[in-house]
Design a protein around this motif. Structure first.
Motif, PDB file in Angstrom:
ATOM      1  N   LEU A  36       0.858  -1.187   0.000  1.00  0.00           N
ATOM      2  CA  LEU A  36       0.000   0.000   0.000  1.00  0.00           C
ATOM      3  C   LEU A  36       0.895   1.239   0.000  1.00  0.00           C
ATOM      4  CD1 LEU A  36      -2.557  -1.121   2.746  1.00  0.00           C
ATOM      5  CD2 LEU A  36      -2.868  -1.178   0.256  1.00  0.00           C
ATOM      6  N   PRO A  37       0.530   2.268  -0.774  1.00  0.00           N
ATOM      7  CA  PRO A  37       1.372   3.468  -0.868  1.00  0.00           C
ATOM      8  C   PRO A  37       1.256   4.355   0.370  1.00  0.00           C
ATOM      9  CG  PRO A  37      -0.639   3.780  -2.123  1.00  0.00           C
ATOM     10  CD  PRO A  37      -0.687   2.372  -1.602  1.00  0.00           C
ATOM     11  N   ALA A  38       2.271   5.204   0.554  1.00  0.00           N
ATOM     12  CA  ALA A  38       2.298   6.158   1.665  1.00  0.00           C
ATOM     13  C   ALA A  38       1.403   7.352   1.332  1.00  0.00           C
ATOM     14  CB  ALA A  38       3.730   6.616   1.919  1.00  0.00           C
ATOM     15  N   SER A  39       0.087   7.089   1.259  1.00  0.00           N
ATOM     16  CA  SER A  39      -0.872   8.149   0.909  1.00  0.00           C
ATOM     17  C   SER A  39      -2.068   8.019   1.837  1.00  0.00           C
ATOM     18  CB  SER A  39      -1.339   7.958  -0.536  1.00  0.00           C
ATOM     19  OG  SER A  39      -2.032   6.712  -0.642  1.00  0.00           O
ATOM     20  N   ASP A  40      -2.978   9.000   1.780  1.00  0.00           N
ATOM     21  CA  ASP A  40      -4.205   8.909   2.585  1.00  0.00           C
ATOM     22  C   ASP A  40      -4.961   7.623   2.259  1.00  0.00           C
ATOM     23  OD1 ASP A  40      -3.574  11.298   3.687  1.00  0.00           O
ATOM     24  OD2 ASP A  40      -5.134  12.461   2.657  1.00  0.00           O
ATOM     25  N   ALA A  41      -5.025   7.289   0.959  1.00  0.00           N
ATOM     26  CA  ALA A  41      -5.755   6.080   0.546  1.00  0.00           C
ATOM     27  C   ALA A  41      -5.076   4.830   1.108  1.00  0.00           C
ATOM     28  CB  ALA A  41      -5.832   6.002  -0.976  1.00  0.00           C
ATOM     29  N   GLY A  42      -3.744   4.809   1.083  1.00  0.00           N
ATOM     30  CA  GLY A  42      -3.003   3.667   1.615  1.00  0.00           C
ATOM     31  C   GLY A  42      -3.255   3.498   3.102  1.00  0.00           C
ATOM     32  N   VAL A  43      -3.222   4.601   3.839  1.00  0.00           N
ATOM     33  CA  VAL A  43      -3.446   4.558   5.290  1.00  0.00           C
ATOM     34  C   VAL A  43      -4.875   4.119   5.596  1.00  0.00           C
ATOM     35  CG1 VAL A  43      -3.660   6.017   7.358  1.00  0.00           C
ATOM     36  CG2 VAL A  43      -1.655   6.241   5.868  1.00  0.00           C
ATOM     37  N   THR A  44      -5.837   4.652   4.840  1.00  0.00           N
ATOM     38  CA  THR A  44      -7.246   4.299   5.064  1.00  0.00           C
ATOM     39  C   THR A  44      -7.466   2.800   4.854  1.00  0.00           C
ATOM     40  OG1 THR A  44      -7.933   6.476   4.343  1.00  0.00           O
ATOM     41  CG2 THR A  44      -9.625   4.768   4.330  1.00  0.00           C
ATOM     42  N   ARG A  45      -6.874   2.266   3.773  1.00  0.00           N
ATOM     43  CA  ARG A  45      -7.016   0.839   3.478  1.00  0.00           C
ATOM     44  C   ARG A  45      -6.361  -0.011   4.578  1.00  0.00           C
ATOM     45  NH1 ARG A  45      -9.852  -3.067   2.497  1.00  0.00           N
ATOM     46  NH2 ARG A  45      -8.879  -4.875   1.523  1.00  0.00           N
ATOM     47  N   ALA A  46      -5.155   0.395   4.994  1.00  0.00           N
ATOM     48  CA  ALA A  46      -4.441  -0.350   6.035  1.00  0.00           C
ATOM     49  C   ALA A  46      -5.266  -0.368   7.326  1.00  0.00           C
ATOM     50  CB  ALA A  46      -3.070   0.271   6.283  1.00  0.00           C
ATOM     51  N   PRO A  98       5.547   0.984   8.665  1.00  0.00           N
ATOM     52  CA  PRO A  98       6.842   1.516   9.063  1.00  0.00           C
ATOM     53  C   PRO A  98       6.747   2.285  10.379  1.00  0.00           C
ATOM     54  CG  PRO A  98       5.849   2.938   7.423  1.00  0.00           C
ATOM     55  CD  PRO A  98       4.918   1.773   7.601  1.00  0.00           C
ATOM     56  N   THR A  99       7.763   2.138  11.211  1.00  0.00           N
ATOM     57  CA  THR A  99       7.943   3.038  12.344  1.00  0.00           C
ATOM     58  C   THR A  99       9.361   3.586  12.199  1.00  0.00           C
ATOM     59  OG1 THR A  99       8.986   1.577  13.969  1.00  0.00           O
ATOM     60  CG2 THR A  99       6.584   1.411  13.751  1.00  0.00           C
ATOM     61  N   LEU A 149       8.321  -8.272   2.866  1.00  0.00           N
ATOM     62  CA  LEU A 149       7.786  -9.233   1.894  1.00  0.00           C
ATOM     63  C   LEU A 149       8.685 -10.455   1.774  1.00  0.00           C
ATOM     64  CD1 LEU A 149       6.422  -6.834  -0.872  1.00  0.00           C
ATOM     65  CD2 LEU A 149       5.159  -8.061   0.905  1.00  0.00           C
ATOM     66  N   ASP A 150      10.003 -10.261   1.867  1.00  0.00           N
ATOM     67  CA  ASP A 150      10.930 -11.405   1.832  1.00  0.00           C
ATOM     68  C   ASP A 150      10.502 -12.466   2.838  1.00  0.00           C
ATOM     69  OD1 ASP A 150      12.568 -10.327  -0.033  1.00  0.00           O
ATOM     70  OD2 ASP A 150      14.128  -9.657   1.374  1.00  0.00           O
ATOM     71  N   GLY A 151      10.123 -12.030   4.029  1.00  0.00           N
ATOM     72  CA  GLY A 151       9.830 -12.990   5.088  1.00  0.00           C
ATOM     73  C   GLY A 151       8.370 -13.369   5.196  1.00  0.00           C
ATOM     74  N   LEU A 152       7.462 -12.451   4.878  1.00  0.00           N
ATOM     75  CA  LEU A 152       6.055 -12.669   5.244  1.00  0.00           C
ATOM     76  C   LEU A 152       5.073 -12.598   4.082  1.00  0.00           C
ATOM     77  CD1 LEU A 152       5.894 -10.625   8.599  1.00  0.00           C
ATOM     78  CD2 LEU A 152       6.094 -13.096   8.336  1.00  0.00           C
ATOM     79  N   SER A 153       5.557 -12.441   2.838  1.00  0.00           N
ATOM     80  CA  SER A 153       4.615 -12.347   1.712  1.00  0.00           C
ATOM     81  C   SER A 153       3.710 -13.575   1.682  1.00  0.00           C
ATOM     82  CB  SER A 153       5.362 -12.226   0.380  1.00  0.00           C
ATOM     83  OG  SER A 153       4.409 -12.003  -0.650  1.00  0.00           O
ATOM     84  N   GLY A 154       2.432 -13.334   1.510  1.00  0.00           N
ATOM     85  CA  GLY A 154       1.454 -14.420   1.487  1.00  0.00           C
ATOM     86  C   GLY A 154       0.928 -14.776   2.873  1.00  0.00           C
ATOM     87  N   ARG A 155       1.568 -14.229   3.909  1.00  0.00           N
ATOM     88  CA  ARG A 155       1.138 -14.558   5.285  1.00  0.00           C
ATOM     89  C   ARG A 155       0.404 -13.402   5.959  1.00  0.00           C
ATOM     90  NH1 ARG A 155       3.885 -19.157   6.965  1.00  0.00           N
ATOM     91  NH2 ARG A 155       3.271 -18.722   9.096  1.00  0.00           N
ATOM     92  N   ILE A 156       0.453 -12.208   5.357  1.00  0.00           N
ATOM     93  CA  ILE A 156      -0.197 -11.034   5.957  1.00  0.00           C
ATOM     94  C   ILE A 156      -0.977 -10.292   4.870  1.00  0.00           C
ATOM     95  CG2 ILE A 156       1.594 -10.841   7.720  1.00  0.00           C
ATOM     96  CD1 ILE A 156       2.810  -8.540   6.196  1.00  0.00           C
ATOM     97  N   ALA A 157      -1.911  -9.404   5.305  1.00  0.00           N
ATOM     98  CA  ALA A 157      -2.860  -8.817   4.342  1.00  0.00           C
ATOM     99  C   ALA A 157      -2.238  -7.717   3.487  1.00  0.00           C
ATOM    100  CB  ALA A 157      -4.074  -8.270   5.088  1.00  0.00           C
ATOM    101  N   ALA A 158      -1.275  -6.945   4.028  1.00  0.00           N
ATOM    102  CA  ALA A 158      -0.689  -5.832   3.277  1.00  0.00           C
ATOM    103  C   ALA A 158       0.552  -5.301   3.979  1.00  0.00           C
ATOM    104  CB  ALA A 158      -1.704  -4.696   3.119  1.00  0.00           C
ATOM    105  N   VAL A 159       1.359  -4.545   3.224  1.00  0.00           N
ATOM    106  CA  VAL A 159       2.464  -3.761   3.794  1.00  0.00           C
ATOM    107  C   VAL A 159       2.255  -2.322   3.384  1.00  0.00           C
ATOM    108  CG1 VAL A 159       4.955  -3.429   3.993  1.00  0.00           C
ATOM    109  CG2 VAL A 159       4.062  -5.638   3.279  1.00  0.00           C
TER     110      VAL A 159
END
Ligand code: AMP
Ligand code: MG
Length: 315
Positions: free
Chosen positions: A7-17, A30-31, A158-168
């Motif tokens: 998901l992109p670093a945008s309002d839409a990305g944050v809303t979806r996350a 990210p933190t 994604l290297d470690g968790l792709s397919g195991r979580i809903a989004a990054v």
């Protein structure tokens, strides 16, 4: 699950996350320290999924992330010292371990059944936007499989968790790159983990030296272990039927007075574990006995069995 979307670093990305997290799904974000694997800290199933996605062999307590001090005060009890330190270092890479506030509504899996909670207000603007949009406490360990290094870019996640979580949620590279410093304030001030804030800075702010060490497993302050951390009743494992006077906790085909999961679902069993430990303990009484049906020792079952073995260990 399919390949995990970015998901992109945008309002839409944050809303979806935020939508995904509010729906009980997991989103890495990210933190300023490292990428966290976020889930709704009030949702037992979401927290169980965090342990499942990471393949953690133990239910160690997770750090709860909040958008500001006011939100933090709703889940933990602050005294003057804690409030001063929070005001000096938040938002930022400092985690405080404080007494859990009664009725905070956190899943007991987040605190591993402890009466203390680890909380942090991160400084990263995307993390703060996400936490505000979720509007609930977010549990987030580092977004890597158990035993691997912490991720500081979306691609590492994604290297470690792709397919195991809903989004990054992609916020680029993390600035600090090491985990938060953990300061225990539920007893005498103690450095529980070195990290992004130097211990010297904390000592200067506190006006006193820090004790080093102590952890959730070996608390620095006596009495940190809540009564529900380990039941008062005697515990027997691998039971297929109750013996006289025992409360039987079933799993799958083994039916009991209670069940970790009647369908043999590991996520459900992990989500209900700390509730069931309490309930069975209350039913059995202090001189009583609890028997647990066998739980397969793979995936989340390893963490469940680890906790049950501790409950069964002589004390
Ligand atoms: P992480 O896996 O990076 O989220 O790390 C969480 C750290 O916080 C672990 O070292 C935990 O043991 C520690 N922690 C979380 N909650 C508590 C607590 N209530 N008391 C002591 N340590 C805690
Ligand atoms: Mg980690």
């Amino acid at each position: 699950m399919e390949k995990t979307p970015i998901l992109p670093a945008s309002d839409a990305g944050v809303t979806r996350a935020a939508e995904l997290i509010r729906g009980g799904q997991l989103v890495a974000f990210p933190t300023e320290t490292v990428y966290g694997l976020g889930g709704d800290a009030t949702d037992d199933l979401a927290v169980a999924r965090i342990f499942e996605a990471k393949g953690r062999p133990r239910f160690n307590p997770l750090i709860v992330h909040l958008p500001d001090l006011a939100a933090a005060e709703r889940v933990a009890v602050f005294d003057d010292i804690a409030r001063n330190v929070a005001q000096a270092f938040w938002p930022g890479p400092l985690t405080l371990v404080l007494p859990l506030r009664a009725g905070a509504g956190l899943s007991p899996l987040v605190t591993a059944g402890l009466s203390t909670v680890a909380i942090r207000v991160p400084a990263h603007p995307l993390a703060r936007a996400l936490l505000r949009a979720v509007g609930r406490p977010v549990a987030a360990p580092s977004a890597n499989p158990s035993g691997r290094v912490s991720p500081t870019r979306a691609a590492h996640v994604l290297d470690g968790l792709s397919g195991r979580i809903a989004a990054v949620l992609d916020g680029g590279a993390c600035a600090v790159g090491v985990e938060s410093t953990i300061l225990g304030l539920a007893g005498p001030p103690a450095l529980l983990r070195p990290g992004g804030i130097p211990a010297e800075a904390l000592e200067a702010a506190l006006g006193q030296r820090l004790a080093i060490g102590g952890s959730a497993e070996k608390p620095s302050a006596p009495g940190q272990l809540a009564s529900h951390y380990a039941p008062g009743a005697a515990v027997r494992l691998g039971a297929h039927a109750a013996e006289t006077g025992e409360i039987l906790v079933g799993f799958g085909p083994v039916k009991g007075d209670l069940s970790l999961s009647e369908t043999g679902d590991m996520v459900e069993a992990a989500a209900s574990l700390f509730h069931i430990l309490r309930e069975a303990d209350a039913l059995a009484g202090p001189a009583g006995r609890i028997a647990f049906a066998p739980v397969p020792d793979h995936g989340l079952g390893r963490a469940i069995n680890d906790r049950l073995r501790r409950a069964a260990a002589p004390r």
